[in-house]
Design a protein around this motif. Structure first.
Motif, mmCIF file in Angstrom:
data_model
loop_
_atom_site.group_PDB
_atom_site.id
_atom_site.type_symbol
_atom_site.label_atom_id
_atom_site.label_comp_id
_atom_site.label_asym_id
_atom_site.label_seq_id
_atom_site.Cartn_x
_atom_site.Cartn_y
_atom_site.Cartn_z
ATOM 1 N N ILE A 1 0.801 -1.214 0.080
ATOM 2 C CA ILE A 1 0.035 -0.055 -0.228
ATOM 3 C C ILE A 1 0.964 1.212 0.240
ATOM 4 C CG2 ILE A 1 -1.739 1.365 1.353
ATOM 5 C CD1 ILE A 1 -2.906 -1.255 2.256
ATOM 6 N N ALA A 2 1.887 1.205 0.892
ATOM 7 C CA ALA A 2 2.850 2.431 0.900
ATOM 8 C C ALA A 2 3.382 2.853 -0.483
ATOM 9 C CB ALA A 2 3.764 1.988 1.902
ATOM 10 N N ALA A 3 3.836 1.686 -1.333
ATOM 11 C CA ALA A 3 4.395 1.875 -2.574
ATOM 12 C C ALA A 3 3.497 2.368 -3.583
ATOM 13 C CB ALA A 3 4.889 0.534 -2.986
ATOM 14 N N GLY A 4 2.285 2.016 -3.377
ATOM 15 C CA GLY A 4 1.141 2.385 -4.548
ATOM 16 C C GLY A 4 0.913 3.802 -4.025
ATOM 17 N N ILE A 5 0.872 4.344 -2.654
ATOM 18 C CA ILE A 5 0.716 5.794 -2.179
ATOM 19 C C ILE A 5 1.862 6.275 -2.825
ATOM 20 C CG2 ILE A 5 0.664 7.325 -0.372
ATOM 21 C CD1 ILE A 5 -0.698 5.313 1.261
ATOM 22 N N TYR A 6 2.951 5.901 -2.676
ATOM 23 C CA TYR A 6 4.159 6.508 -3.368
ATOM 24 C C TYR A 6 3.883 6.809 -4.954
ATOM 25 C CZ TYR A 6 9.053 7.863 -4.476
ATOM 26 O OH TYR A 6 10.352 8.529 -5.139
#
Length: 261
Positions: A251-256
């Motif tokens: 999820i963090a990578a998607g947000i980034y």
């Protein structure tokens, strides 16, 4: 960086991370330790300093991911999964080695703790009414792995996801070196303080694993070590600190990629 550098760096770095992180928990929890009852602040700062030490030690070798969730986040950011298995292998081996070293360093304290009737009750009654025959968490499992204070599956999973999103998003936005493949010099310090912040703010419900290798590797070691009256390794909970951080890292990578790339 070569595959051998990645494997060696992740093994050494994760071993140091778990040795110092698990070590501070042992120091605070175990009987006959000079730091017994030092409290949650000692644990959170101990883990933060453990991250900082391990990253500075091995950053030039492997980028010092030291966490499968971080590895997944960087792989999604870069769309490059070629070295992910090597990172995972080093992290798991290092986590198990670090947990074993905690046992060596605190051997006498483990023995004193696990033979104290106040901790384990009357061992002669264990087969009938012992508190550790139900497969749940034994009295020193917290030195090795995490567990919830209130066992609510969706909340425990959500807490691990949320904490890991904060960690991995901080790594991706603030922590990477010039190559973008691992933590940089300033990033190591930032990440260490982020880990302290997560522990202080989000660690209360589950003990903030935020790292699948950090939890699973030592849990396996707990199950294998010849600890007296050690109780269960709480395998019914073990999937949460593995799945939660991996989901959080993704999820963090998607947000980034949506907001920062």
């Amino acid at each position: 960086m070569s595959s051998s550098d990645i494997f060696i760096g992740e093994t050494i770095g994760t071993a140091v991370l778990i040795l110092l992180g698990g070590g501070v928990v042992a120091a605070v929890v175990l009987k006959r330790s000079k730091a017994q009852n030092a409290g949650w602040l000692a644990i959170t700062f101990g883990w933060g300093f453990a991250v900082m030490t391990a990253v500075y030690m091995t950053g030039t070798l492997s980028g010092a991911h030291l966490n499968p969730a971080v590895t997944v986040g960087i792989a999604i950011k870069d769309n490059d999964w070629s070295n992910v298995p090597v990172y995972f292998a080093g992290q798991m081996l290092g986590a198990m080695l670090g947990a074993f070293l905690v046992w060596i360093a605190y051997y006498g304290q483990f023995q004193a703790h696990l033979t104290d009737p106040e901790i384990v009750g009357d061992p002669t009654k264990k087969a009938v009414e012992g508190p550790h025959d139900n497969g749940g968490a034994g009295p020193v499992l917290g030195v090795f792995s995490t567990g919830p204070e209130v066992r609510v599956v969706w909340q425990n999973l959500a807490t691990e996801i949320i904490g890991t999103v904060v960690l991995v998003l901080a790594v991706l936005t603030q922590g990477l070196n010039d190559s973008g493949k691992g933590l940089g010099v300033i990033g190591a310090l930032i990440t260490a303080f982020v880990v302290v912040s997560i522990g202080l703010s989000l660690g209360g419900p589950t003990g903030y694993a935020i790292n699948p290798a950090r939890d699973l590797g030592p849990r396996i070691v707990h199950a294998l070590l010849p600890l007296p009256n050690k109780g269960g390794s709480d395998w019914s909970y073990a999937w949460i600190p593995v799945v939660g951080p991996l989901v959080g890292g993704a999820i963090a990578a998607g947000i980034y990629n949506i907001a920062f790339a």
